[in-house]
Scaffold this active site. Sequence first.
Site, PDB file in Angstrom:
ATOM      1  N   GLU A 138      -7.204   8.391   6.487  1.00  0.00           N
ATOM      2  CA  GLU A 138      -7.642   8.702   7.767  1.00  0.00           C
ATOM      3  C   GLU A 138      -8.455  10.293   7.919  1.00  0.00           C
ATOM      4  O   GLU A 138      -7.871  10.893   8.521  1.00  0.00           O
ATOM      5  CB  GLU A 138      -6.417   8.939   8.484  1.00  0.00           C
ATOM      6  CG  GLU A 138      -5.647   7.468   8.996  1.00  0.00           C
ATOM      7  CD  GLU A 138      -4.721   7.341   9.876  1.00  0.00           C
ATOM      8  OE1 GLU A 138      -4.139   8.794  10.222  1.00  0.00           O
ATOM      9  OE2 GLU A 138      -4.503   6.604  10.291  1.00  0.00           O
TER      10      GLU A 138
ATOM     11  N   GLU B 141      -2.746  -0.216   8.015  1.00  0.00           N
ATOM     12  CA  GLU B 141      -1.676   0.233   8.812  1.00  0.00           C
ATOM     13  C   GLU B 141      -1.902  -0.422  10.268  1.00  0.00           C
ATOM     14  O   GLU B 141      -2.999  -0.559  10.764  1.00  0.00           O
ATOM     15  CB  GLU B 141      -1.806   1.825   9.137  1.00  0.00           C
ATOM     16  CG  GLU B 141      -1.299   2.591   7.773  1.00  0.00           C
ATOM     17  CD  GLU B 141      -1.130   4.039   8.195  1.00  0.00           C
ATOM     18  OE1 GLU B 141      -0.774   4.759   9.231  1.00  0.00           O
ATOM     19  OE2 GLU B 141      -1.363   4.841   7.289  1.00  0.00           O
TER      20      GLU B 141
ATOM     21  N   ARG C 118       0.939  -1.211  -0.057  1.00  0.00           N
ATOM     22  CA  ARG C 118      -0.034   0.036   0.061  1.00  0.00           C
ATOM     23  C   ARG C 118       0.783   1.191  -0.026  1.00  0.00           C
ATOM     24  O   ARG C 118       1.626   1.522   0.979  1.00  0.00           O
ATOM     25  CB  ARG C 118      -0.912  -0.028   1.378  1.00  0.00           C
ATOM     26  CG  ARG C 118      -1.837   1.318   1.337  1.00  0.00           C
ATOM     27  CD  ARG C 118      -2.288   1.417   2.593  1.00  0.00           C
ATOM     28  NE  ARG C 118      -3.054   2.907   2.664  1.00  0.00           N
ATOM     29  CZ  ARG C 118      -3.107   3.643   3.714  1.00  0.00           C
ATOM     30  NH1 ARG C 118      -2.502   3.501   4.943  1.00  0.00           N
ATOM     31  NH2 ARG C 118      -3.550   4.798   3.552  1.00  0.00           N
TER      32      ARG C 118
ATOM     33  N   HIS D  47      -2.877  11.087   0.943  1.00  0.00           N
ATOM     34  CA  HIS D  47      -2.472  10.903   1.992  1.00  0.00           C
ATOM     35  C   HIS D  47      -1.884  12.188   2.616  1.00  0.00           C
ATOM     36  O   HIS D  47      -0.671  12.453   2.601  1.00  0.00           O
ATOM     37  CB  HIS D  47      -1.482   9.870   2.045  1.00  0.00           C
ATOM     38  CG  HIS D  47      -1.108   9.047   3.369  1.00  0.00           C
ATOM     39  ND1 HIS D  47      -1.304   7.863   3.688  1.00  0.00           N
ATOM     40  CD2 HIS D  47      -0.825   9.661   4.633  1.00  0.00           C
ATOM     41  CE1 HIS D  47      -0.983   7.456   4.914  1.00  0.00           C
ATOM     42  NE2 HIS D  47      -0.496   8.639   5.632  1.00  0.00           N
TER      43      HIS D  47
ATOM     44  N   TYR E 273      -3.709   1.289  15.665  1.00  0.00           N
ATOM     45  CA  TYR E 273      -2.368   1.235  16.214  1.00  0.00           C
ATOM     46  C   TYR E 273      -2.896   1.129  17.647  1.00  0.00           C
ATOM     47  O   TYR E 273      -2.053   0.563  18.702  1.00  0.00           O
ATOM     48  CB  TYR E 273      -1.917   2.420  16.352  1.00  0.00           C
ATOM     49  CG  TYR E 273      -1.156   3.009  14.883  1.00  0.00           C
ATOM     50  CD1 TYR E 273       0.010   2.421  14.689  1.00  0.00           C
ATOM     51  CD2 TYR E 273      -2.007   3.246  13.777  1.00  0.00           C
ATOM     52  CE1 TYR E 273       0.635   2.526  13.538  1.00  0.00           C
ATOM     53  CE2 TYR E 273      -1.363   3.487  12.601  1.00  0.00           C
ATOM     54  CZ  TYR E 273      -0.076   3.294  12.479  1.00  0.00           C
ATOM     55  OH  TYR E 273       0.481   3.381  11.157  1.00  0.00           O
TER      56      TYR E 273
ATOM     57  N   ASN F 244      -6.766   1.467   9.871  1.00  0.00           N
ATOM     58  CA  ASN F 244      -5.391   1.636  10.221  1.00  0.00           C
ATOM     59  C   ASN F 244      -5.610   1.615  11.818  1.00  0.00           C
ATOM     60  O   ASN F 244      -6.200   2.473  12.538  1.00  0.00           O
ATOM     61  CB  ASN F 244      -5.145   3.128  10.097  1.00  0.00           C
ATOM     62  CG  ASN F 244      -4.625   3.522   8.334  1.00  0.00           C
ATOM     63  OD1 ASN F 244      -4.886   2.453   7.663  1.00  0.00           O
ATOM     64  ND2 ASN F 244      -4.417   4.622   8.179  1.00  0.00           N
TER      65      ASN F 244
HETATM   66  C1  BGP Z   1      -1.189   7.219  10.569  1.00  0.00           C
HETATM   67  C2  BGP Z   1      -0.662   7.806   9.414  1.00  0.00           C
HETATM   68  C3  BGP Z   1       0.713   7.510   8.913  1.00  0.00           C
HETATM   69  C4  BGP Z   1       1.713   7.211  10.049  1.00  0.00           C
HETATM   70  C5  BGP Z   1       1.081   6.575  11.148  1.00  0.00           C
HETATM   71  C6  BGP Z   1       2.212   6.414  12.473  1.00  0.00           C
HETATM   72  O1  BGP Z   1      -2.090   8.072  11.300  1.00  0.00           O
HETATM   73  O2  BGP Z   1      -1.552   7.469   8.569  1.00  0.00           O
HETATM   74  O3  BGP Z   1       0.823   8.616   8.020  1.00  0.00           O
HETATM   75  O4  BGP Z   1       2.600   8.115  10.121  1.00  0.00           O
HETATM   76  O5  BGP Z   1      -0.116   6.982  11.638  1.00  0.00           O
HETATM   77  O6  BGP Z   1       2.077   7.742  13.037  1.00  0.00           O
HETATM   78  P1  BGP Z   1       3.220   8.614  13.585  1.00  0.00           P
HETATM   79  O7  BGP Z   1       4.034   8.793  12.357  1.00  0.00           O
HETATM   80  O8  BGP Z   1       2.863   9.786  13.994  1.00  0.00           O
HETATM   81  O9  BGP Z   1       3.970   7.593  14.636  1.00  0.00           O
END
Ligand code: BGP
Length: 481
Positions: free
Chosen positions: A168, A380, A78, A122, A302, A300
């Site tokens: 996002e 992500e 991606r 993006h 995290y 995405n």
């Molecule tokens: C997401 C974004 C990415 C990426 C990731 C990690 O929100 O789509 O572009 O960077 O987060 O976040 P960071 O780089 O702030 O740690």
Amino acid sequence: MQEVKAFPKGFMWGAATSAYQCEGAALEDGKKENQQDVINRQIHDEYGYADCSVATDHYHHYKEDVALMAEMGFTSYRFSINWSRVLPDGVGEPNPKGVEFYHNLIDELKAHGIEPIVTMWHYDLPMALVNKYDGWGSRQIVDDFEYYARFICKEYGSKVKYWLTINEQSIVVNYIDRKNLITKEDQFNPKFRYQANHYMNLAHAKAAIAVHELVPGGQCGAALDMAPYYPASSSPEDVLAAKNASNFKNYFYMDAYFKGTYTPSVMAYLKRQGLDFVIEDGDMDIMKKGAECFDFLGINYYQSACVKSPTPGLARRSKQNNKIGKGGHVTYEVQPDLFEGCKNEYLKDTDFSMPIDPMGLRYVLEDIYDRYHKPMMICENGFGAYDKLEEDGSIHDPYRIEYIRAHIKAMREAIENGVELIAYNPWSAFDLLSTSNGIAKRYGFVYVDRTDDDVKECKRYKKDSFYWYKNVIATNGKNLE
Ligand code: BGP
């Protein structure tokens, strides 16, 4: 032995990046500036973080990067197209060298059996459009985005099946002042961000229609940042706050994509708060048509989030993760009369104050699938950390392996429960700029040797996670040892 059942046949394994965070060559071969070039230069001047001029030099290393992906066994990748590389002024005259770069990249991927998954946008609006009319602040962006979407669908549509329109959207709305360069006047206009959100929904819908019209067999999605919202306690007030947060932060965006509608309780809240926006005649029809062309959702993921009933009198604010990578230092989100973020005492945070919660991924996948019945792909997921390049060229990143292993197990469980999950593209294929911490906070399977101050030669080194992920892919997710 860490084994789970193998993933379904044809499941795609790969990773993700975005153009401005890795390409560099910011003003090379006819590309003009986009807002991230400018924003990151400001961040560089203020905090000393690397800017986009070289980033991790993917523009010049793309063949080597694709070879490394192929060595890991990727079947998908991606990435995003840098709008101002192909159309330097946003619309109008294309830039032949920029157009050629993505042909070369896509051809290289296909030659290695890697399916390209393309993000149209993006975070990097061409500055030409920002200067002309304040980017997402003007309705003109809807037509210009459609122009760009049609251009790239025609150009690459015979080679690219999977398209993501916007990355996002909810994050862009939440951090509108940081993800977009907008005039001070717009920044302080409380209605601006939800009006911009409406234009994004229209732009997304028109792009989705374009994919279906112009790409034979094309599949259209969008990638949303997704966190489940847990109540801090079982008090009805906290449970209501969690429901409010889920609607406000998640379903409001998903309802627009999947159904072409706006979530009623969120609309009522926005009106009460004076944040409502203008919907013109015919707009909802466009959104409905867009929803008919929406094939899959990109997730995405995290972290999860925890909320409680908001403390009366607190002003609206966004969450700020800590920038120093030493734990703590986090400011939680507040939406007055709706919810207030807080620490989840059951979860451990990363050094950058992001709660680690693999079960939260299973929760969102099952919850979304039960509600909308459409396929999803992970666009992500990953662990940002300070990695160390050892003298012998190795990088030991057991924390990343542990994080990704736990999330793959969670995906497996969601699939067992009926979720149609088609791909895993963690962040990131190789090191690139973080949105908030320069190059110091790394996510890649491949280490890129540069610092914030010294770009060096951007030499690539394989991390321990590179070898581990290669084995995961080789066993179709069965062996997670
Ligand atoms: C997401 C974004 C990415 C990426 C990731 C990690 O929100 O789509 O572009 O960077 O987060 O976040 P960071 O780089 O702030 O740690």
